[in-house]
Write a protein that holds these residues in place. Structure first.
Motif, PDB file in Angstrom:
ATOM      1  N   GLU A   1      39.974  40.512  38.592  1.00 18.02           N
ATOM      2  CA  GLU A   1      40.515  39.588  39.569  1.00 18.02           C
ATOM      3  C   GLU A   1      39.546  38.458  39.767  1.00 18.02           C
ATOM      4  OE1 GLU A   1      42.073  41.442  43.420  1.00 18.02           O
ATOM      5  OE2 GLU A   1      40.597  40.110  44.104  1.00 18.02           O
ATOM      6  N   GLY A   2      40.134  37.268  39.543  1.00 21.41           N
ATOM      7  CA  GLY A   2      39.275  36.177  39.603  1.00 21.41           C
ATOM      8  C   GLY A   2      39.792  35.279  40.852  1.00 21.41           C
ATOM      9  N   LEU A   3      39.421  33.942  40.781  1.00 22.86           N
ATOM     10  CA  LEU A   3      39.743  32.944  42.187  1.00 22.86           C
ATOM     11  C   LEU A   3      41.131  33.169  42.322  1.00 22.86           C
ATOM     12  CD1 LEU A   3      37.290  30.296  41.653  1.00 22.86           C
ATOM     13  CD2 LEU A   3      37.275  32.079  43.087  1.00 22.86           C
ATOM     14  N   ASP A   4      41.766  32.972  41.514  1.00 21.99           N
ATOM     15  CA  ASP A   4      43.300  32.513  41.276  1.00 21.99           C
ATOM     16  C   ASP A   4      44.090  33.124  40.389  1.00 21.99           C
ATOM     17  OD1 ASP A   4      44.384  31.251  43.382  1.00 21.99           O
ATOM     18  OD2 ASP A   4      44.295  28.960  42.597  1.00 21.99           O
ATOM     19  N   TYR A   5      43.468  34.189  39.478  1.00 24.47           N
ATOM     20  CA  TYR A   5      43.968  34.604  38.444  1.00 24.47           C
ATOM     21  C   TYR A   5      43.828  36.112  38.420  1.00 24.47           C
ATOM     22  CZ  TYR A   5      39.278  33.504  37.024  1.00 24.47           C
ATOM     23  OH  TYR A   5      38.053  33.306  37.108  1.00 24.47           O
ATOM     24  N   LEU A   6      44.682  37.081  37.583  1.00 22.12           N
ATOM     25  CA  LEU A   6      44.626  38.257  37.397  1.00 22.12           C
ATOM     26  C   LEU A   6      44.692  38.772  36.128  1.00 22.12           C
ATOM     27  CD1 LEU A   6      46.702  40.025  40.085  1.00 22.12           C
ATOM     28  CD2 LEU A   6      44.197  39.962  40.031  1.00 22.12           C
ATOM     29  N   PHE A   7      43.792  39.279  35.227  1.00 28.51           N
ATOM     30  CA  PHE A   7      44.156  39.802  33.846  1.00 28.51           C
ATOM     31  C   PHE A   7      44.046  41.217  33.797  1.00 28.51           C
ATOM     32  CE2 PHE A   7      42.237  35.445  33.426  1.00 28.51           C
ATOM     33  CZ  PHE A   7      43.252  34.997  32.518  1.00 28.51           C
ATOM     34  N   LYS A   8      44.898  41.729  33.072  1.00 24.85           N
ATOM     35  CA  LYS A   8      45.116  43.116  32.817  1.00 24.85           C
ATOM     36  C   LYS A   8      44.127  43.659  31.649  1.00 24.85           C
ATOM     37  CE  LYS A   8      48.968  45.644  32.244  1.00 24.85           C
ATOM     38  NZ  LYS A   8      50.430  45.311  31.752  1.00 24.85           N
ATOM     39  N   ILE A   9      43.630  44.786  31.757  1.00 26.57           N
ATOM     40  CA  ILE A   9      42.595  45.087  30.991  1.00 26.57           C
ATOM     41  C   ILE A   9      43.111  46.244  29.917  1.00 26.57           C
ATOM     42  CG2 ILE A   9      40.429  46.058  30.275  1.00 26.57           C
ATOM     43  CD1 ILE A   9      39.410  44.763  32.661  1.00 26.57           C
ATOM     44  N   PRO A  10      43.562  46.249  28.879  1.00 21.30           N
ATOM     45  CA  PRO A  10      44.379  47.207  28.005  1.00 21.30           C
ATOM     46  C   PRO A  10      44.118  48.480  28.083  1.00 21.30           C
ATOM     47  CG  PRO A  10      43.718  45.158  26.717  1.00 21.30           C
ATOM     48  CD  PRO A  10      42.996  44.946  27.833  1.00 21.30           C
ATOM     49  N   ARG A  11      44.774  49.449  27.997  1.00 26.16           N
ATOM     50  CA  ARG A  11      44.639  50.839  28.195  1.00 26.16           C
ATOM     51  C   ARG A  11      43.395  51.452  27.173  1.00 26.16           C
ATOM     52  NH1 ARG A  11      47.755  53.782  31.599  1.00 26.16           N
ATOM     53  NH2 ARG A  11      49.213  52.567  32.790  1.00 26.16           N
ATOM     54  N   THR A  12      43.506  50.894  26.036  1.00 25.16           N
ATOM     55  CA  THR A  12      42.393  51.276  25.181  1.00 25.16           C
ATOM     56  C   THR A  12      41.037  51.250  25.701  1.00 25.16           C
ATOM     57  OG1 THR A  12      43.009  49.157  24.055  1.00 25.16           O
ATOM     58  CG2 THR A  12      43.724  51.229  22.984  1.00 25.16           C
ATOM     59  N   TYR A  13      40.788  50.486  26.718  1.00 22.94           N
ATOM     60  CA  TYR A  13      39.343  50.588  26.999  1.00 22.94           C
ATOM     61  C   TYR A  13      39.044  51.234  28.158  1.00 22.94           C
ATOM     62  CZ  TYR A  13      39.418  46.508  23.702  1.00 22.94           C
ATOM     63  OH  TYR A  13      39.373  45.612  22.944  1.00 22.94           O
ATOM     64  N   HIS A  14      40.007  51.823  28.834  1.00 30.27           N
ATOM     65  CA  HIS A  14      39.792  52.508  30.314  1.00 30.27           C
ATOM     66  C   HIS A  14      38.671  53.551  29.999  1.00 30.27           C
ATOM     67  CE1 HIS A  14      44.051  51.328  32.318  1.00 30.27           C
ATOM     68  NE2 HIS A  14      43.199  50.312  31.694  1.00 30.27           N
ATOM     69  N   ASP A  15      38.637  54.274  28.950  1.00 32.37           N
ATOM     70  CA  ASP A  15      37.598  55.238  28.738  1.00 32.37           C
ATOM     71  C   ASP A  15      36.170  54.597  29.019  1.00 32.37           C
ATOM     72  OD1 ASP A  15      38.914  57.520  28.384  1.00 32.37           O
ATOM     73  OD2 ASP A  15      38.232  57.733  26.340  1.00 32.37           O
ATOM     74  N   VAL A  16      36.041  53.411  28.321  1.00 25.80           N
ATOM     75  CA  VAL A  16      34.609  53.020  28.470  1.00 25.80           C
ATOM     76  C   VAL A  16      34.379  52.486  29.915  1.00 25.80           C
ATOM     77  CG1 VAL A  16      33.161  51.335  27.586  1.00 25.80           C
ATOM     78  CG2 VAL A  16      35.203  51.781  26.281  1.00 25.80           C
ATOM     79  N   LEU A  17      35.502  52.369  30.615  1.00 24.73           N
ATOM     80  CA  LEU A  17      35.419  51.530  32.070  1.00 24.73           C
ATOM     81  C   LEU A  17      35.166  52.441  33.060  1.00 24.73           C
ATOM     82  CD1 LEU A  17      37.771  48.378  31.562  1.00 24.73           C
ATOM     83  CD2 LEU A  17      35.272  48.475  31.294  1.00 24.73           C
ATOM     84  N   LYS A  18      35.524  53.709  32.835  1.00 31.81           N
ATOM     85  CA  LYS A  18      35.546  54.528  34.037  1.00 31.81           C
ATOM     86  C   LYS A  18      34.440  54.924  34.751  1.00 31.81           C
ATOM     87  CE  LYS A  18      35.453  59.268  31.457  1.00 31.81           C
ATOM     88  NZ  LYS A  18      35.068  58.670  30.252  1.00 31.81           N
ATOM     89  N   ASP A  19      33.438  54.694  34.072  1.00 34.18           N
ATOM     90  CA  ASP A  19      31.723  55.177  34.775  1.00 34.18           C
ATOM     91  C   ASP A  19      31.637  53.765  35.701  1.00 34.18           C
ATOM     92  OD1 ASP A  19      32.063  57.159  33.495  1.00 34.18           O
ATOM     93  OD2 ASP A  19      30.772  56.622  31.891  1.00 34.18           O
ATOM     94  N   ILE A  20      32.265  52.773  35.487  1.00 39.04           N
ATOM     95  CA  ILE A  20      31.880  51.365  36.170  1.00 39.04           C
ATOM     96  C   ILE A  20      32.639  51.442  37.708  1.00 39.04           C
ATOM     97  CG2 ILE A  20      31.812  48.888  36.296  1.00 39.04           C
ATOM     98  CD1 ILE A  20      32.423  49.110  33.315  1.00 39.04           C
TER      99      ILE A  20
END
Ligand code: ATP
Ligand code: MG
Lengths: 315, 285, 359
Positions: C256-275
């Motif tokens: 989530e940025g100032l005026d924009y939203l970007f979706k992060i592909p599902r393939t990466y969810h594993d890596v991100l779950k600890d953040i």
């Protein structure tokens, strides 16, 4: 076999030290000369100044006696006045003034002709002092056929002995024509290193040549100007070779005598053969101290320290 | 062509010429004096080569006497030459060794030695005359050319070291590094790569040392007593002082011109070195 | 030929850490580039390997021999300096012959070898000249010849192409690479030009402020940069960095940025779950991995830079500009809306604070 870096380093730093032994061979001879014949004499001058040593070289200590005597020496005041007059006149008219004129003038005319003029001004500098003094002595003779008198006769003037009539004029001319070259070279180098674009920009802005000199060039050679002034003040203060050759302090008693020459006369050429090493050394000590202080000041002010960059190879 | 700038320019030329004229006249006078019978201002009354005949024997009689002679001209010439050459070579060798070490090595005391040389190079050695007299006397070097050589070398060295260090500083480190990588030792790189590239500096110091020794007057006057060790400067000094100094100006002028020969050679063919020396600082006046 | 190993290597100049704790292994015959911005310690590293600088800490091994105290002349390295460092007082022949003369090789052998290497590099005609009479490119070849003639175990090059014009640089790039492959000399090549490093090297060590950032093949550096510095340094059009906070909605990760939203592909969810949710991150995507004309995001065309074959389209997404690489004939108009998307498997996510890559 396993390698032990620590052991390796110890043995090697030792061999490296030996290896650099030749550095001392490079440096020691120079240092030896400088210490024995430069540094020790500085100290000796000071010490001899505390004695009334004469040609017997005996160390008869009299403390500050010589310095007290300077204060009571009626000639010392006259000679001090002479010295200041000589230094500032020569400096203003020649070592800085003429040097500035020559370098500005020769950089604003045809380059070839300019450099010929500068070469000519270099000539007195490299001429042996005895020959150079001879040239002036001859030119200033009292006979009608001497150069000066021959020239003034064109304007209908009578011949005079220039050395007797205008001794200071002669002393200042002789020293000035030698002294100009140092400043001339430094100023010329500085003027030539001014980026051409500054001058072009000023021209585009409509500046005349004189305005360019006044508002662009002179401000940009401020540092060389200061450098030459400081440097030449010290040289003039301590130099007496040309005065010795031309007037030897005369005519009469101490007419053109300066401080450094007085010290020389007392020690080596006293009238009647009385040698006053002690008093001469005391007079010289004052010059030595001024010299040391000014040398240190140059070193500080003119950023000589920047010349001391660190070496880059560590083998 | 506009007139005004042209006019301005010629005014500059005229003033330059006027202030420079004394130098031109003085040297012209010297030359004319040596080849003319008599001079009126700068106008010779008849030319002659008689004065140059002193070259045949080198013997010049003391004016006002009938039997007394100055030391032989050739003896004086060789004294002067030997003095100048020894001074020049000693200064070149010592200042290039020390200049190199100071420019290119890190060692304890480096910055102190550098400071010392930089301070001393501006210091007027002439003020130490009395102490130097004492030292030379104590070492038994009074009245010997060696004494003069040593004093000259010591007093000139700080400047020589400074000049040489400047030249060594000017050699890119890359070149020395490259020599080491190519297989030189540090000393090997000094000899094979560094020294050949400071030839200009060596020449400058050599010429500086030579001229400095060749022209030396005060130290010779003060530290030399015997006429056997006279150099040209003493000779010319003797010819131009005293009552009879203008009795035979032709001969004096001839001696002076002979004395000037190396100076003229350097002046004509080695000006870039002379300028270099001057810029490096120091001058007695 | 040898391998080179640098262990905990450091070099400090007073308080400047020119090289800080560098560990690097270079295999026998490998071509490794040291890449980094000006002042990052590349030359210092090279000079330590050559033996000119003494390391403040750490060890240098050639094969398994500790070299720290071996003087440069005994290391048998050949080096090309950035300034070429040709000896001004020697002819080209003497320059090239110098290393052999120092090894006291016989005269005729020296003559033969110099001729050989000079011909190989196309400077056989110049042997009588002085360096000052040569062009930059010719000087560079002489420097190469001088380094090659001694048949070094290691070849060190310090930005050898940086003083050449663009055309000659591209030509020499290919020549150098070919030569290295022919002679199989272990080579360490210093450059600040990532194109040079990418095109020539087997592996690249990226340095910044004296610290090693990443060491790997060009492919690894391009596709899997370890941190934001490497990601930004590699690539001819710089990577887009989009600031934002990591958020989670409906099981999807988004930036989530100032005026924009970007979706992060599902393939990466594993890596991100600890953040932790809300962490400030940076999304990185190379311009060549931004597809335009279609997709789920949109922005305004801000400016277009034509490059001939390609063009760079700058897209204003509200508070942030991203660059996209498009074919040169693609028609866009400045000020118009444009749709775009990211190639899913090509995006990177970096921690904002540490700069380290999560993905
Ligand atoms: N001899 C030295 N003395 C002091 N500092 C130095 C020295 N050599 C290098 N440095 C410093 O060390 C750092 C690294 O320098 P180095 O020359 O290795 O950089 P580099 O990566 O080669 O840069 P460039 O691309 O500009 O050549 C710099 O900050 C530099 O100022
Ligand atoms: Mg570098």
């Amino acid at each position: 076999m396993r390698f032990s870096p620590k052991k390796f380093f110890v043995s090697n730093s030792f061999t490296r030290k030996l290896h650099k032994g030749y550095l001392y061979v490079f440096l020691l001879p120079s240092l030896g000369f400088i210490v024995v014949f430069f540094l020790i004499p500085v100290i000796l001058t000071f010490l001899i100044g505390l004695t009334k040593m004469d040609y017997s070289f005996r160390w008869d200590w009299i403390g500050l006696g010589n310095y007290i005597y300077i204060l009571r020496d009626k000639w010392a005041y006259k000679i001090l006045g002479n010295t200041l007059f000589y230094v500032f006149t020569t400096l203003a008219f020649f070592n800085v003034g003429m040097a500035l004129f020559i370098s500005i003038a020769t950089t604003h005319i045809n380059d070839k002709i300019g450099s010929i003029f500068r070469s000519i001004w270099l000539l007195p500098r490299i001429t042996p002092s005895t020959v150079y003094a001879l040239l002036w002595l001859w030119a200033a003779r009292g006979e009608a056929n001497s150069l000066f008198n021959w020239l003034t006769s064109i304007f209908g003037l009578h011949p005079i002995d220039w050395k007797l009539t205008y001794p200071w004029l002669l002393v200042i001319l002789v020293n000035g024509f030698v002294g100009t070259s140092f400043g001339m070279i430094i100023f010329t180098a500085a003027l030539k290193s001014i980026p051409e674009d500054y001058i072009r920009a000023a021209k585009v802005d409509g500046a005349s040549t004189l305005q360019i000199i006044r508002y662009v060039e002179l401000p940009l050679i401020k540092w060389p100007l200061l450098f030459v002034t400081a440097y030449q003040t010290l040289s003039l203060l301590t130099s007496y070779e040309y005065i010795l050759l031309v007037t030897d302090g005369g005519p009469g008693l101490y007419t053109t005598e300066v401080w450094a020459l007085y010290s020389y006369h007392l020690a080596f050429a006293q009238y009647g053969g009385i040698v006053k090493f002690g008093y001469g050394a005391a007079l010289a000590t004052i010059l030595v101290i001024i010299g040391l202080i000014m040398s240190v000041i140059y070193w500080k002010v003119f950023r000589f320290r920047e010349l001391m960059v660190e070496p880059k190879i560590e083998v | 062509m506009r007139i005004v700038p042209l006019l301005k320019n010629s005014i500059v030329y005229i003033i330059l010429l006027l202030v420079t004229l004394p130098i031109i006249l003085l040297y012209t006078l010297l030359f004319l004096q040596s080849i003319s019978v008599n001079l009126n201002g700068v106008i010779p009354n008849g030319f002659t080569l008689d004065h140059w005949s002193i070259l045949s024997t080198g013997n010049i009689r003391v004016p006002g006497t009938t039997t007394q002679y100055y030391p032989n001209l050739y003896l004086v010439a060789s004294n002067t030459f030997i003095l100048a050459v020894i001074i020049a070579f000693t200064e070149v060798v010592l200042s290039s060794l020390a200049g190199y070490a100071l420019s290119r090595y890190k060692f304890a005391g480096r910055s102190q030695i550098l400071t010392l040389t930089l301070i001393l190079h501006a210091f007027p050695g002439i003020t130490l005359l009395i102490a130097l007299f004492y030292v030379l006397n104590a070492l038994g070097l009074y009245n010997s050319l060696i004494g003069v050589v040593i004093v000259k070398v010591a007093l000139d060295l700080p400047l020589g070291i400074w000049i040489m260090k400047g030249f060594f500083d000017g050699i890119p480190w890359d070149i020395e590094m490259s020599a080491l990588v190519d297989g030189c030792s540090r000393l090997g790189a000094w000899w094979r790569v560094i020294m050949p590239n400071v030839r200009n500096g060596l020449m400058a110091v050599l010429i500086f040392g030579f001229l400095s020794g060749w022209s030396e007057f005060i130290y010779v006057l003060t530290f030399i007593a015997s006429q056997d060790y006279w150099t040209f400067s003493m000779f010319v000094y003797a010819l131009t002082t005293g009552e009879y100094s203008y009795i035979n100006p032709g001969i004096t002028a001839t001696v002076a011109i002979i004395y000037m020969i190396p100076v003229i050679i350097f002046f004509l063919f080695a000006q870039k070195y002379l300028l270099r020396i001057q810029i490096a600082g120091k001058s007695t006046v | 030929m040898v391998s080179v190993k640098l262990v905990n290597l450091s070099k400090y100049f007073h308080n400047v850490k020119a090289v800080d704790n560098l560990n690097l292994e270079i295999k026998d015959g490998e071509f490794v580039a040291l890449l980094g911005p000006s002042g990052c310690g590349k030359t210092t590293t090279l000079l330590m390997i050559a033996g000119i600088y003494k390391p403040t800490n750490g060890y240098i091994y050639f094969d398994n021999r500790l070299m720290n105290d071996v003087p440069p002349k005994d290391r048998n390295v050949g080096m090309v300096f950035q300034s070429y460092a040709l000896y001004p007082h020697m002819s080209v022949f003497d320059n090239i012959a110098f290393p052999l003369k120092l090894k006291k090789r016989p005269k005729d052998e020296i003559r033969r070898k110099v001729k050989e290497v000079a011909d190989l590099l196309g400077i056989g005609e110049l042997l009588d000249r002085k360096p000052s009479q040569l062009s930059g490119g010719q000087q560079q070849r002489v420097a190469l010849a001088r380094a090659l003639v001694k048949e070094p175990d290691i070849f060190l090059m310090d930005e050898p192409l940086s003083n050449l014009d663009a055309k000659l640089r591209i030509q020499m790039r290919a020549e150098l690479k070919k030569m290295q492959k022919t002679f199989k000399i272990t080579t360490i090549y210093v450059t600040h030009d990532q194109v040079e490093a990418m095109t020539m090297a087997d592996r690249i060590a990226v340095l910044n402020k004296g610290v090693l950032q990443q060491y790997g093949s060009p492919d690894e550096l391009y596709n899997r940069p370890k941190n934001i510095f490497v990601a930004g340094f590699i690539g001819s059009v710089p990577m887009n960095f989009i600031r934002g906070a990591l958020k989670r909605t409906n099981g999807d990760y988004i930036l989530e940025g100032l005026d924009y939203l970007f979706k992060i592909p599902r393939t990466y969810h594993d890596v991100l779950k600890d953040i932790e949710v809300g962490t400030e991150v940076i999304l990185g995507v190379r311009p060549e991995h931004v597809d335009i004309g279609f997709g789920e995001y949109s922005g305004k065309v801000y400016v277009v830079e034509p490059l001939g074959r390609d063009q760079i389209i700058h897209i204003d997404i509200g508070g942030e500009i991203i660059r996209a690489l498009a074919p040169g004939d693609y028609k866009v108009e400045e000020g118009k809306d444009i749709k775009f998307s990211f190639k899913e498997d090509k995006i990177h996510i970096f921690d904002k604070k540490s700069g380290e890559a999560y993905i």
